[in-house]
Design a protein around this motif. Structure first.
Motif, PDB file in Angstrom:
ATOM      1  N   SER A 113      -3.413  12.310  17.094  1.00  0.00           N
ATOM      2  CA  SER A 113      -2.944  13.697  16.930  1.00  0.00           C
ATOM      3  C   SER A 113      -1.921  13.792  15.802  1.00  0.00           C
ATOM      4  O   SER A 113      -1.924  14.758  15.028  1.00  0.00           O
ATOM      5  CB  SER A 113      -2.349  14.210  18.246  1.00  0.00           C
ATOM      6  OG  SER A 113      -1.172  13.498  18.589  1.00  0.00           O
ATOM      7  N   ILE A 114      -1.042  12.786  15.688  1.00  0.00           N
ATOM      8  CA  ILE A 114      -0.071  12.770  14.585  1.00  0.00           C
ATOM      9  C   ILE A 114      -0.799  12.606  13.252  1.00  0.00           C
ATOM     10  O   ILE A 114      -0.474  13.268  12.255  1.00  0.00           O
ATOM     11  CB  ILE A 114       0.953  11.637  14.787  1.00  0.00           C
ATOM     12  CG1 ILE A 114       1.783  11.887  16.045  1.00  0.00           C
ATOM     13  CG2 ILE A 114       1.866  11.514  13.564  1.00  0.00           C
ATOM     14  CD1 ILE A 114       2.730  10.759  16.395  1.00  0.00           C
ATOM     15  N   ARG A 116      -3.870  13.524  12.501  1.00  0.00           N
ATOM     16  CA  ARG A 116      -4.558  14.764  12.115  1.00  0.00           C
ATOM     17  C   ARG A 116      -3.562  15.792  11.589  1.00  0.00           C
ATOM     18  O   ARG A 116      -3.893  16.559  10.675  1.00  0.00           O
ATOM     19  CB  ARG A 116      -5.326  15.337  13.304  1.00  0.00           C
ATOM     20  CG  ARG A 116      -6.590  14.594  13.683  1.00  0.00           C
ATOM     21  CD  ARG A 116      -7.565  14.424  12.533  1.00  0.00           C
ATOM     22  NE  ARG A 116      -7.181  13.281  11.670  1.00  0.00           N
ATOM     23  CZ  ARG A 116      -7.687  13.036  10.487  1.00  0.00           C
ATOM     24  NH1 ARG A 116      -8.568  13.868   9.968  1.00  0.00           N
ATOM     25  NH2 ARG A 116      -7.308  11.987   9.791  1.00  0.00           N
ATOM     26  N   TYR A 117      -2.373  15.799  12.155  1.00  0.00           N
ATOM     27  CA  TYR A 117      -1.332  16.695  11.638  1.00  0.00           C
ATOM     28  C   TYR A 117      -0.984  16.332  10.198  1.00  0.00           C
ATOM     29  O   TYR A 117      -0.907  17.207   9.317  1.00  0.00           O
ATOM     30  CB  TYR A 117      -0.092  16.627  12.519  1.00  0.00           C
ATOM     31  CG  TYR A 117       1.147  17.180  11.853  1.00  0.00           C
ATOM     32  CD1 TYR A 117       1.285  18.547  11.622  1.00  0.00           C
ATOM     33  CD2 TYR A 117       2.166  16.320  11.432  1.00  0.00           C
ATOM     34  CE1 TYR A 117       2.410  19.054  10.994  1.00  0.00           C
ATOM     35  CE2 TYR A 117       3.295  16.822  10.805  1.00  0.00           C
ATOM     36  CZ  TYR A 117       3.418  18.180  10.585  1.00  0.00           C
ATOM     37  OH  TYR A 117       4.521  18.684   9.954  1.00  0.00           O
ATOM     38  N   THR A 120      -4.031  16.959   7.699  1.00  0.00           N
ATOM     39  CA  THR A 120      -4.368  18.357   7.405  1.00  0.00           C
ATOM     40  C   THR A 120      -3.207  19.115   6.765  1.00  0.00           C
ATOM     41  O   THR A 120      -3.291  20.320   6.566  1.00  0.00           O
ATOM     42  CB  THR A 120      -4.791  19.090   8.695  1.00  0.00           C
ATOM     43  OG1 THR A 120      -3.734  18.978   9.672  1.00  0.00           O
ATOM     44  CG2 THR A 120      -6.074  18.514   9.266  1.00  0.00           C
ATOM     45  N   SER A 121      -2.126  18.393   6.470  1.00  0.00           N
ATOM     46  CA  SER A 121      -0.967  19.034   5.856  1.00  0.00           C
ATOM     47  C   SER A 121      -1.253  19.377   4.393  1.00  0.00           C
ATOM     48  O   SER A 121      -1.991  18.674   3.702  1.00  0.00           O
ATOM     49  CB  SER A 121       0.251  18.108   5.933  1.00  0.00           C
ATOM     50  OG  SER A 121       1.346  18.657   5.231  1.00  0.00           O
ATOM     51  N   PHE A 198       1.962  17.978  18.519  1.00  0.00           N
ATOM     52  CA  PHE A 198       1.222  17.731  17.282  1.00  0.00           C
ATOM     53  C   PHE A 198      -0.161  18.376  17.305  1.00  0.00           C
ATOM     54  O   PHE A 198      -0.708  18.697  16.240  1.00  0.00           O
ATOM     55  CB  PHE A 198       1.127  16.226  17.013  1.00  0.00           C
ATOM     56  CG  PHE A 198       2.381  15.655  16.428  1.00  0.00           C
ATOM     57  CD1 PHE A 198       2.621  15.739  15.065  1.00  0.00           C
ATOM     58  CD2 PHE A 198       3.331  15.063  17.237  1.00  0.00           C
ATOM     59  CE1 PHE A 198       3.791  15.235  14.522  1.00  0.00           C
ATOM     60  CE2 PHE A 198       4.507  14.548  16.701  1.00  0.00           C
ATOM     61  CZ  PHE A 198       4.744  14.634  15.336  1.00  0.00           C
ATOM     62  N   SER A 200      -0.672  21.350  18.531  1.00  0.00           N
ATOM     63  CA  SER A 200      -0.357  22.730  18.121  1.00  0.00           C
ATOM     64  C   SER A 200      -0.083  22.805  16.622  1.00  0.00           C
ATOM     65  O   SER A 200      -0.532  23.733  15.939  1.00  0.00           O
ATOM     66  CB  SER A 200       0.855  23.237  18.893  1.00  0.00           C
ATOM     67  OG  SER A 200       0.631  23.200  20.282  1.00  0.00           O
ATOM     68  N   LEU A 201       0.641  21.812  16.097  1.00  0.00           N
ATOM     69  CA  LEU A 201       0.932  21.784  14.665  1.00  0.00           C
ATOM     70  C   LEU A 201      -0.332  21.585  13.841  1.00  0.00           C
ATOM     71  O   LEU A 201      -0.463  22.155  12.747  1.00  0.00           O
ATOM     72  CB  LEU A 201       1.930  20.664  14.357  1.00  0.00           C
ATOM     73  CG  LEU A 201       3.354  20.859  14.906  1.00  0.00           C
ATOM     74  CD1 LEU A 201       4.196  19.619  14.641  1.00  0.00           C
ATOM     75  CD2 LEU A 201       4.008  22.087  14.283  1.00  0.00           C
ATOM     76  N   THR A 202      -1.267  20.800  14.365  1.00  0.00           N
ATOM     77  CA  THR A 202      -2.529  20.591  13.656  1.00  0.00           C
ATOM     78  C   THR A 202      -3.339  21.879  13.586  1.00  0.00           C
ATOM     79  O   THR A 202      -3.936  22.201  12.551  1.00  0.00           O
ATOM     80  CB  THR A 202      -3.363  19.493  14.351  1.00  0.00           C
ATOM     81  OG1 THR A 202      -2.611  18.271  14.370  1.00  0.00           O
ATOM     82  CG2 THR A 202      -4.680  19.246  13.619  1.00  0.00           C
ATOM     83  N   ARG A 204      -2.143  24.844  13.548  1.00  0.00           N
ATOM     84  CA  ARG A 204      -1.473  25.673  12.545  1.00  0.00           C
ATOM     85  C   ARG A 204      -1.856  25.244  11.131  1.00  0.00           C
ATOM     86  O   ARG A 204      -2.117  26.079  10.260  1.00  0.00           O
ATOM     87  CB  ARG A 204       0.042  25.586  12.717  1.00  0.00           C
ATOM     88  CG  ARG A 204       0.823  26.552  11.835  1.00  0.00           C
ATOM     89  CD  ARG A 204       2.296  26.250  11.844  1.00  0.00           C
ATOM     90  NE  ARG A 204       2.575  24.959  11.213  1.00  0.00           N
ATOM     91  CZ  ARG A 204       3.797  24.451  11.060  1.00  0.00           C
ATOM     92  NH1 ARG A 204       4.844  25.130  11.527  1.00  0.00           N
ATOM     93  NH2 ARG A 204       3.977  23.279  10.487  1.00  0.00           N
ATOM     94  N   ASN A 205      -1.905  23.909  10.908  1.00  0.00           N
ATOM     95  CA  ASN A 205      -2.295  23.402   9.583  1.00  0.00           C
ATOM     96  C   ASN A 205      -3.710  23.825   9.216  1.00  0.00           C
ATOM     97  O   ASN A 205      -3.980  24.210   8.081  1.00  0.00           O
ATOM     98  CB  ASN A 205      -2.201  21.879   9.557  1.00  0.00           C
ATOM     99  CG  ASN A 205      -0.778  21.383   9.395  1.00  0.00           C
ATOM    100  OD1 ASN A 205       0.138  22.178   9.154  1.00  0.00           O
ATOM    101  ND2 ASN A 205      -0.586  20.091   9.525  1.00  0.00           N
TER     102      ASN A 205
END
Length: 330
Positions: A113-114, A116-117, A120-121, A198, A200-202, A204-205
């Protein structure tokens, strides 16, 4: 003990045995098939370039070991064939391997998950951390730290022939509390929180990437290559997010059960035989549920991952061609 209580305890023990015979067998069969296929697919050279695939590969291997170290003994216990309840060494090794592999599985999903975050940044310096060499190091370090974390199992777990149920267990009061809380934090609590953040952050990215319009460039080929690599990274996101949601659903029940049991035992809360029987039954059911984490990944990936399905087809075709070639040459 009243007749009604005796009937309840007997019925719960019977249902537990039937679940261990039937549900555990189903989870074991589908989990074995699914994880073996995952290992074949994620071992392909094209996917090994993706760091997220390395974490998925490690998770599939850990799941396979968890099934045969933890779930197999439950299946055998349904037929009174579990030798870990009689042998101290096997008892210790069984729980150590199961705890270790389940924890490693959870943290590999955390790191996926980290990754992918990061992958995709829109920021280049973050994407640089999404690399397969980083993934190999993280997998090695996480495996070692998880191994060391459960050394206490070899001191706490023993067999006890005087107990009629759960004969391979953690002795005393402090040991069960320490091992249960340790497992609760390392397998359930921390991974759940980090994966949720992470994940959720992914999302968003990915939404930002969808709105992002690539700037004009004279090097159209380079721009297209970057776009293809980015799309390949995004294709793994639905697989990961679905796996995270299922992990939460399958992990929370056993976490709640372990926390309740640990706290009540530590506080010396007096329980009737019926209460103990109900808690034991509830714990056994939640443990079976948590092993679904080790068996559903292939089916999740096949349903949600277009890239995974393509690689699965290529793997199957390669095996068919190899089998055909071996037959024609003999």
């Amino acid at each position: 003990m009243s007749t009604a209580t005796t009937v309840i305890i007997t019925n719960l023990a019977f249902i537990t045995a039937q679940l261990n015979r039937s549900l555990a067998l189903i989870i074991l069969i589908f989990g074995t098939i699914g994880n073996l296929i995952n290992i074949l697919v994620f071992s392909r050279r094209s996917l090994r370039k993706q760091p997220c695939s390395i974490y998925f590969l490690g998770a599939s291997i850990a799941s396979l070991f968890a099934l045969y170290s933890g779930l197999l003994s439950r299946l055998l216990s349904g037929y009174n064939l579990d030798i870990s309840i009689y042998n101290d060494s096997i008892c210790k090794l069984r729980f150590f391997t199961a705890y270790w592999c389940l924890t490693v599985l959870a943290w590999f999903l955390v790191f996926a998950s980290i990754d992918r975050y990061l992958g995709t940044s829109r920021l280049a310096y973050r994407r640089n951390f999404s690399h397969r060499y980083v993934a190999y190091r993280v997998v090695s370090i996480a495996s070692l730290l998880s191994f060391l974390a459960y050394i206490s199992v070899f001191f706490c777990f023993n067999t006890n022939s005087f107990l009629l149920s759960r004969q391979c267990y953690s002795q005393g009061i402090i040991c069960p509390f320490v091992t249960d809380i340790e497992f609760l934090i390392l397998y359930s609590l921390l991974p759940t929180i980090i994966m949720t953040i992470f994940g959720s952050l992914t999302v968003r990215n990915v939404k930002q990437l969808g709105r992002h319009i690539a700037p004009a460039t004279s090097n159209i080929i380079a721009a297209n290559n970057r776009q293809l690599r980015r799309q390949k990274k995004i294709q793994l996101v639905p697989m990961l997010l679905t796996q995270i949601v299922l992990f939460l659903l399958f992990t929370v029940p056993v976490a709640v059960s372990k926390l309740y049991t640990s706290l009540t035992n530590l506080l010396n809360y007096e329980k009737t035989n019926e209460q103990v029987a109900r808690e034991t039954f509830s714990y056994n059911v939640t443990v079976l549920i948590t092993y679904l984490n080790c068996s559903v990944s292939f089916y999740v990936y096949a349903l949600t991952g277009h890239l995974f399905r393509n690689e699965l087809k290529k793997t199957a075709q390669k095996l068919i061609d190899k089998n055909y070639t071996s037959r024609t040459t003999t």
